[in-house]
Design a protein around this motif. Structure first.
Motif, PDB file in Angstrom:
ATOM      1  N   TRP A 133      -5.987  -1.110   7.733  1.00 31.95           N
ATOM      2  CA  TRP A 133      -6.984  -1.091   7.395  1.00 31.95           C
ATOM      3  C   TRP A 133      -8.851  -1.235   7.125  1.00 31.95           C
ATOM      4  N   GLU A 134      -8.685  -0.957   8.187  1.00 33.00           N
ATOM      5  CA  GLU A 134     -10.402  -1.866   8.586  1.00 33.00           C
ATOM      6  C   GLU A 134     -11.393  -1.708   7.210  1.00 33.00           C
ATOM      7  N   HIS A 135     -11.633  -0.261   6.699  1.00 33.06           N
ATOM      8  CA  HIS A 135     -12.186  -0.033   5.740  1.00 33.06           C
ATOM      9  C   HIS A 135     -12.465  -1.424   4.465  1.00 33.06           C
ATOM     10  N   SER A 136     -11.240  -0.793   3.940  1.00 37.38           N
ATOM     11  CA  SER A 136     -10.682  -1.436   2.801  1.00 37.38           C
ATOM     12  C   SER A 136      -9.952  -2.774   3.568  1.00 37.38           C
ATOM     13  N   GLY A 137      -9.524  -3.126   4.303  1.00 36.89           N
ATOM     14  CA  GLY A 137      -9.346  -4.293   4.545  1.00 36.89           C
ATOM     15  C   GLY A 137      -7.558  -4.307   3.669  1.00 36.89           C
TER      16      GLY A 137
ATOM     17  N   VAL B 105       2.087  -6.260   1.615  1.00 33.44           N
ATOM     18  CA  VAL B 105       1.062  -5.821   1.394  1.00 33.44           C
ATOM     19  C   VAL B 105      -0.028  -6.972   1.540  1.00 33.44           C
ATOM     20  N   ALA B 106      -1.012  -6.957   1.561  1.00 30.96           N
ATOM     21  CA  ALA B 106      -1.865  -7.786   1.335  1.00 30.96           C
ATOM     22  C   ALA B 106      -3.379  -7.395   1.137  1.00 30.96           C
ATOM     23  N   ASN B 107      -4.235  -7.758   0.390  1.00 29.29           N
ATOM     24  CA  ASN B 107      -5.470  -6.667   0.595  1.00 29.29           C
ATOM     25  C   ASN B 107      -6.664  -7.824   0.869  1.00 29.29           C
ATOM     26  N   THR B 108      -7.034  -8.036   2.024  1.00 28.27           N
ATOM     27  CA  THR B 108      -8.397  -9.097   2.644  1.00 28.27           C
ATOM     28  C   THR B 108      -9.124  -8.066   2.271  1.00 28.27           C
ATOM     29  N   GLY B 109      -9.963  -7.459   1.259  1.00 24.09           N
ATOM     30  CA  GLY B 109     -11.164  -7.067   1.570  1.00 24.09           C
ATOM     31  C   GLY B 109     -11.925  -7.286   0.027  1.00 24.09           C
ATOM     32  N   ASP B 110     -13.297  -6.873  -0.057  1.00 27.93           N
ATOM     33  CA  ASP B 110     -13.665  -7.228  -2.135  1.00 27.93           C
ATOM     34  C   ASP B 110     -13.346  -6.417  -2.633  1.00 27.93           C
ATOM     35  N   ALA B 111     -12.489  -5.360  -2.704  1.00 29.28           N
ATOM     36  CA  ALA B 111     -12.474  -4.427  -3.603  1.00 29.28           C
ATOM     37  C   ALA B 111     -10.944  -4.329  -3.787  1.00 29.28           C
ATOM     38  N   PRO B 112     -11.020  -3.832  -5.727  1.00 31.94           N
ATOM     39  CA  PRO B 112      -9.537  -4.182  -5.590  1.00 31.94           C
ATOM     40  C   PRO B 112      -9.066  -2.571  -4.539  1.00 31.94           C
TER      41      PRO B 112
ATOM     42  N   PRO C 182      -8.110  -7.971  -4.437  1.00 30.35           N
ATOM     43  CA  PRO C 182      -8.806  -9.256  -3.428  1.00 30.35           C
ATOM     44  C   PRO C 182      -7.644  -9.878  -3.574  1.00 30.35           C
ATOM     45  N   GLY C 183      -7.749 -10.793  -2.071  1.00 24.85           N
ATOM     46  CA  GLY C 183      -7.268 -11.963  -1.878  1.00 24.85           C
ATOM     47  C   GLY C 183      -5.404 -12.101  -2.032  1.00 24.85           C
ATOM     48  N   VAL C 184      -5.030 -11.983  -2.926  1.00 20.85           N
ATOM     49  CA  VAL C 184      -4.086 -11.184  -3.192  1.00 20.85           C
ATOM     50  C   VAL C 184      -2.612 -10.736  -2.614  1.00 20.85           C
ATOM     51  N   SER C 185      -0.849 -10.842  -1.911  1.00 18.52           N
ATOM     52  CA  SER C 185      -0.255 -10.198  -1.892  1.00 18.52           C
ATOM     53  C   SER C 185       1.070 -10.906  -2.476  1.00 18.52           C
ATOM     54  N   THR C 186       1.661  -8.978  -2.019  1.00 19.31           N
ATOM     55  CA  THR C 186       3.067  -8.776  -2.976  1.00 19.31           C
ATOM     56  C   THR C 186       4.604  -7.924  -2.071  1.00 19.31           C
ATOM     57  N   GLU C 187       5.275  -8.477  -2.390  1.00 16.91           N
ATOM     58  CA  GLU C 187       6.273  -8.267  -1.417  1.00 16.91           C
ATOM     59  C   GLU C 187       6.278  -7.055  -2.308  1.00 16.91           C
ATOM     60  N   LYS C 188       7.327  -5.816  -1.478  1.00 17.30           N
ATOM     61  CA  LYS C 188       8.106  -4.811  -2.161  1.00 17.30           C
ATOM     62  C   LYS C 188       8.285  -3.991  -1.843  1.00 17.30           C
TER      63      LYS C 188
ATOM     64  N   LEU D 261      11.475   5.291  12.259  1.00 16.29           N
ATOM     65  CA  LEU D 261      10.746   4.867  12.333  1.00 16.29           C
ATOM     66  C   LEU D 261       9.714   5.029  10.783  1.00 16.29           C
ATOM     67  N   ILE D 262       9.137   4.107  10.775  1.00 16.20           N
ATOM     68  CA  ILE D 262       8.753   3.698   9.298  1.00 16.20           C
ATOM     69  C   ILE D 262       7.042   3.972  10.059  1.00 16.20           C
ATOM     70  N   THR D 263       6.926   4.927   8.744  1.00 16.05           N
ATOM     71  CA  THR D 263       5.633   5.170   8.483  1.00 16.05           C
ATOM     72  C   THR D 263       4.889   4.830   7.855  1.00 16.05           C
ATOM     73  N   ALA D 264       3.336   4.340   7.047  1.00 13.67           N
ATOM     74  CA  ALA D 264       2.748   3.632   6.204  1.00 13.67           C
ATOM     75  C   ALA D 264       1.090   4.912   6.085  1.00 13.67           C
ATOM     76  N   SER D 265       1.215   5.566   4.805  1.00 11.64           N
ATOM     77  CA  SER D 265       0.066   6.283   5.154  1.00 11.64           C
ATOM     78  C   SER D 265      -0.815   5.494   3.788  1.00 11.64           C
ATOM     79  N   TYR D 266      -1.739   6.094   3.305  1.00 13.47           N
ATOM     80  CA  TYR D 266      -3.617   5.044   3.041  1.00 13.47           C
ATOM     81  C   TYR D 266      -4.036   5.967   2.729  1.00 13.47           C
ATOM     82  N   TRP D 267      -4.265   6.723   1.198  1.00 13.14           N
ATOM     83  CA  TRP D 267      -5.520   7.000   1.269  1.00 13.14           C
ATOM     84  C   TRP D 267      -6.633   7.014  -0.008  1.00 13.14           C
ATOM     85  N   GLY D 268      -6.419   5.732  -0.147  1.00  9.16           N
ATOM     86  CA  GLY D 268      -7.227   4.818  -1.709  1.00  9.16           C
ATOM     87  C   GLY D 268      -8.236   4.703  -0.706  1.00  9.16           C
ATOM     88  N   ASP D 269      -8.747   5.173   0.353  1.00 10.12           N
ATOM     89  CA  ASP D 269     -10.503   4.616   0.229  1.00 10.12           C
ATOM     90  C   ASP D 269     -10.787   6.130   1.123  1.00 10.12           C
TER      91      ASP D 269
END
Length: 199
Positions: free
Chosen positions: A71-75, A110-117, A153-159, A175-183
């Protein structure tokens, strides 16, 4: 003179006997018939028993397993790594799915490539049949690693998360769909979909 006539009579008798034998031999021969070329019956049988080709379940924007969506905005980045088929005998009896359903587990990174948690509680996975629909039963099996908590930020984890599906009635493709509404910005982005098979 008598000897000549006797010889001629004998020769005529032999000739008649030979001609009769030839006629009998020809009459005994079967008439030629038109036969089917060898192998035609086998080929026709093979054509009749051939199974129809499997339906094409892939959509234009479907992602392959192992592909990452960010996701481009949150990373926040998600990769659906693999689909694991589970043995019902290894699941606790009270957790075991209904008879006829195949339990499976979806593994993601799941990896956080952004600047915020990033809030993992705002990330959800859902599964649907990709061939003829069909209800997918949500599972809560031992060994699942739930999407919960916060990812720095900068951390990845396996779920991982589990479901059960009637593959006999609806096919093995899902079909596996991922939805993110944290940003707020990413909320309007299209939800990515991965396609895979329960094997």
């Amino acid at each position: 003179m008598r000897a000549r006539r006797a010889a001629a009579a004998c020769a005529a008798a032999v000739a008649l006997t030979f001609t009769a034998a030839c006629d009998d031999s020809d009459a005994a021969l079967p008439l030629p018939t038109q036969s089917q070329p060898p192998g035609d019956d086998d080929e026709a049988g093979e054509e009749e028993t051939q199974e129809p080709p499997a339906p094409d379940t892939r959509g234009q924007d479907d992602l392959d397993l192992g592909t990452t969506h960010t996701w481009e905005h949150s990373g926040l980045a998600v990769t659906v790594d693999r689909i694991e088929t589970l043995d019902p005998a290894g699941i606790e009896e009270w957790e075991r799915p209904e008879e006829g359903l195949t339990p499976f587990r979806v593994h993601v990174t799941v990896a956080n490539t952004g600047d915020a948690p990033a809030d993992l509680d705002s990330l959800a996975l859902s599964v649907a049949g990709a061939t003829s629909g069909g209800e997918v039963q949500f599972g809560m099996y031992e060994g699942d690693q739930r999407l919960t908590g916060r990812l720095a930020p900068g951390v990845s984890t396996e779920k991982s998360q589990s479901w059960a599906f009637d593959t006999g009635a609806h096919g093995a493709d899902i079909l596996i769909t991922a939805s993110y509404w944290g940003d707020d910005e990413d909320l309007w982005a299209d939800d990515p979909q991965w396609i895979g098979s329960i094997r």
